[in-house]
Scaffold this active site. Sequence first.
Site, short mmCIF file in Angstrom:
data_model
loop_
_atom_site.label_atom_id
_atom_site.label_comp_id
_atom_site.label_asym_id
_atom_site.label_seq_id
_atom_site.Cartn_x
_atom_site.Cartn_y
_atom_site.Cartn_z
N ARG A 266 0.80 -1.24 0.00
CA ARG A 266 0.00 0.00 0.00
C ARG A 266 0.83 1.29 0.00
NH1 ARG A 266 -4.72 -2.84 3.58
NH2 ARG A 266 -6.06 -3.27 1.79
N GLN A 302 -2.62 36.61 3.14
CA GLN A 302 -2.48 35.56 4.14
C GLN A 302 -3.38 34.37 3.84
OE1 GLN A 302 -3.71 36.02 8.49
NE2 GLN A 302 -1.52 36.47 8.59
N GLU A 387 -7.15 0.00 -4.74
CA GLU A 387 -6.21 -0.67 -3.83
C GLU A 387 -6.65 -0.56 -2.37
OE1 GLU A 387 -3.63 -2.48 -5.05
OE2 GLU A 387 -4.43 -1.93 -7.01
#
Length: 407
Positions: A266, A302, A387
């Site tokens: 994985r 910001q 997966e």
Amino acid sequence: MADFTLDLNDDQKQVRDWLHGFAENVMRPAAAEWDEREETPWPIIQEAAKVGIYSLDFYAQQAFDPTGLGIPLTMEELFWGDAGIALSIVGTGLAAVGVLANGTEEQIGTWIPQMYGDAADVKVAAFCSSEPDAGSDVAAMRTRAVYDEARDEWVLNGTKTWATNGGIANVHVVVAVVDPELGSKGHASFIVPPGTRGLSQGQKFKKHGIRASHTAEVVLEDVRVPGGCLLGGKEKLDERLARARERSRAGEQIKNAAMATFEASRPAVGAMAVGTARAAYEVALDYAKTRQQFGRPIIDNQGVAFQLADMRTRIDAARLLVWRASWMATTGKRFTSAEGSMSKLYASEVAKDVTARAVQILGGNGYTREYPVERMHRDAAIYTIFEGTSEIQRLVIARTLGGVPIR
């Protein structure tokens, strides 16, 4: 045993830079075209074969890196280039690993070269496991393999789905049920040679992302393969099935060993996700530095700067989880807390988040196909699905932490 380190050695740096150059100069210029075409990028695979990237030798070298970082470095750089094209390049590896893990020396020597072909005539292979009713629940698999002793052949029937390279592959590796009473322990893997009658491509999926990677159903109708196409051989299979029938306790141990194998693989998917996330972050960072609004670059705001700070922090954290799990797998450290699933879970969700933020930072431009973050955002969606979904990863982690056996 290699000590854990964050410092890459000279060989690793050289491979990383070589892969980065291929991703930047060959894959990226072609990415938008093959995404639009939704076709296998054969010319790019051929270029990868010419330089040695598309070959079993290259991936074997990276897999045997004693630090465990060879494969994650490879995946990150290729998927930084483009996820769809990268999956077309590495997809054959799924079938090759299946043969390497279960096949005899003769089977490995016979079939893996046919999976790749050569630079003049590239081939691909397909690993066929998932089914319409058997994705996360592998015990629900219905594709059957029945042994015809008189002809020493196996007869396969069923439908596989979500098969990368399914139907266009030179060699298919098919997982099928040989003993339904044993559930997932009654499965075996078979080679279906090129040109075998009865195997056909079913539906080709038109996907949200990774569109340069071919994904399709594979239909098996009375597919006959020689007895020698059973990976590992019939004697080994019979012994394994006998143990499973006679000793349920031993059978549980076998199943846990299989889960440990999934855990070890994985992190490679996590590295793919890191590559896509990093690519989107870099586009957003460059855009924020050059895009002027209200007389100054938007990175001076910001709200944008903090987004980029969070993106970079999460990408680096995901890479560290992937590297840790990869090092543990290579050096034989036990995954006591499902560290493999942790790396895949976190990296895949970071990829979705970072690519979404990249689209937002680019604003209207990010929503168009004139900029690559739109494609990267679509590509990133797959990482939390294939997966093992994020839900499955959380289940694996939670059960491991609670000491409950994974069933």
